[in-house]
Motif scaffolding. Structure first.
Motif, PDB file in Angstrom:
ATOM      1  N   LEU A  71      46.635  57.801  77.156  1.00  0.00           N
ATOM      2  CA  LEU A  71      46.420  59.195  77.553  1.00  0.00           C
ATOM      3  C   LEU A  71      44.956  59.595  77.504  1.00  0.00           C
ATOM      4  N   SER A  72      44.191  58.936  76.656  1.00  0.00           N
ATOM      5  CA  SER A  72      42.773  59.298  76.488  1.00  0.00           C
ATOM      6  C   SER A  72      41.832  58.335  77.188  1.00  0.00           C
ATOM      7  N   GLY A  73      42.368  57.499  78.038  1.00  0.00           N
ATOM      8  CA  GLY A  73      41.511  56.558  78.739  1.00  0.00           C
ATOM      9  C   GLY A  73      40.829  55.574  77.811  1.00  0.00           C
ATOM     10  N   LEU A 158      51.067  70.909  63.675  1.00  0.00           N
ATOM     11  CA  LEU A 158      50.943  70.459  65.053  1.00  0.00           C
ATOM     12  C   LEU A 158      52.278  70.132  65.713  1.00  0.00           C
ATOM     13  N   ALA A 159      53.313  69.883  64.913  1.00  0.00           N
ATOM     14  CA  ALA A 159      54.637  69.584  65.465  1.00  0.00           C
ATOM     15  C   ALA A 159      55.677  69.766  64.370  1.00  0.00           C
ATOM     16  N   TRP A 261      40.805  68.378  61.319  1.00  0.00           N
ATOM     17  CA  TRP A 261      41.194  68.779  62.676  1.00  0.00           C
ATOM     18  C   TRP A 261      40.019  69.396  63.424  1.00  0.00           C
ATOM     19  N   ASP A 262      39.327  70.317  62.795  1.00  0.00           N
ATOM     20  CA  ASP A 262      38.210  70.984  63.456  1.00  0.00           C
ATOM     21  C   ASP A 262      37.076  70.018  63.789  1.00  0.00           C
ATOM     22  N   ARG A 269      41.333  66.909  70.475  1.00  0.00           N
ATOM     23  CA  ARG A 269      42.186  68.029  70.086  1.00  0.00           C
ATOM     24  C   ARG A 269      43.007  68.515  71.282  1.00  0.00           C
ATOM     25  N   ALA A 270      42.385  68.550  72.451  1.00  0.00           N
ATOM     26  CA  ALA A 270      43.092  69.007  73.649  1.00  0.00           C
ATOM     27  C   ALA A 270      44.241  68.065  74.002  1.00  0.00           C
TER      28      ALA A 270
END
Length: 365
Positions: A71-73, A158-159, A261-262, A269-270
């Motif tokens: 997903l992130s290449g 997050l989930a 996370w920050d 994060r996206a």
């Protein structure tokens, strides 16, 4: 940090790696350009859910170790270890996330019952007789949960994952909840104990690993556990009757230490904000499917595709017992949860799950 000397050494080594990752992440650049062929890949260290169940093997593990890179290449990937194989105490996971010792980890809601009973509200025993009810309870409670974890604990939720239904296995015949009276029944939570006690049963707190032995020794004659996990430990060979009412389910929160996370690259994060809800949805569908499939396989129904079929008597839920479930929840489980919960829990219930599900506060909590 006083809790750390109590952890097993295997987890201390894992925690050290997690801490090092968090520090590395905090130094990561704000933007991640397309990597050069020899560019380093940012690798996260994740503590996942329970080992050996489909939530982990079919969904969590492949997502972090395979899908994230795709997903992130190729920019990001992760290693994941189930918490019950890393020596992580489930009751300490929230604290470890808060401290940053675990930057990314999974918390069982039931493990927070003693210190933070308010967080267990969406999955109280007897509250959710089906997956639709559970979805409504979680949706109503989620804004409070996410806000409080972030502001009080420094944890970004997050989930929210779910396990298959927790149901009742018994060695002797039963036709209704009333038949539990006097029977020693394995429970894994205080609210399950409240429910069992309300029908006259004797609640016996027993770890999952000890269920089979306790049934064989006669220490218990019934057990509440997951439909799928019950198959995994052979309850279809140790018990004869399976009561089809979901007493509760089993929820888990996947979260991140707020600083870790920050500090992640915005692009990562996206990706996680977009993809983790999709992972969550797949896990919920899997748990719903597994609940139905496992009930069929325990009873040897033709719809079971597994070679390991049982021959248990599958006891349907009567209209009378459905009314009894509602009565037990309103008269026993909910009032006792309110007594154990902190100040403000009555309003918390009233304006979240109570309002969404039409369940008023008891007259005398």
């Amino acid at each position: 940090m006083l809790l750390l000397p109590r952890l097993r050494m295997s987890w201390l080594r894992h925690a050290a790696l997690c801490s090092a990752l968090m520090l590395a992440a905090m130094g990561a650049p704000a933007q991640v350009p397309a990597p050069a062929p020899d560019a380093a890949v940012l690798r996260l260290r994740v503590v996942g859910g329970l080992a050996g169940v489909n939530q982990f093997t079919r969904w969590e593990q492949p997502f972090w170790t395979q899908e994230l890179a795709r997903l992130s290449g190729g920019r990001f990937t992760a290693d994941i270890v189930p918490f019950d194989r890393a020596g992580v105490p489930d009751v300490e996971m929230l604290r470890l996330l808060q401290l940053g010792v675990v930057p990314f980890g999974t918390m069982l809601m039931s493990a927070m019952a003693t210190q933070y009973p308010q967080y267990t509200a969406p999955d109280l025993a007897g509250l959710n007789p089906d997956m639709a009810s559970l979805r409504a309870s979680v949706a109503a409670f989620r804004p409070y949960l996410e806000k409080t974890l972030r502001e009080r604990h420094g944890v970004e939720a997050l989930a929210i994952y779910v396990y298959p239904a927790q149901v009742l296995f018994c060695k002797r015949p039963l036709t209704a909840l009333a038949d539990l009276a006097g029977r020693r029944t394995r429970v894994s939570s205080t609210t399950q104990a409240d429910f069992v006690g309300a029908v006259g049963g004797v609640a016996v707190h027993t770890s999952f690993a000890q269920i089979a032995g306790a049934l064989q020794s006669g220490n218990i004659e019934c057990a509440i556990t997951g439909t799928t996990s019950g198959r995994a430990v052979g309850l279809h060979t140790l018990t004869s009757h399976l009561y089809a009412m979901p007493l509760n389910w089993g929820l888990a929160i996947f979260g991140a230490n707020r600083n870790a996370w920050d500090a992640l690259p915005p692009e990562l994060r996206a990706v996680l904000r977009r993809e983790l809800p999709r992972l969550e949805a797949r896990i919920w569908r899997e748990s719903e499917r597994e609940t139905t499939e496992s009930l069929a396989c325990h009873s040897g129904a033709p719809s079971c595709a597994s070679a390991a079929k049982g021959a248990m008597a599958l006891v349907p839920v009567s209209a009378q017992d459905e009314r009894r479930r509602v009565e037990i929840f309103r008269a026993t489980v909910l009032p006792r949860w309110l007594m154990r919960c902190a100040d403000g829990c009555a309003d918390l219930w009233k304006y979240t799950i109570g309002e969404a599900r039409g369940i008023a506060l008891p007259a005398t909590p």
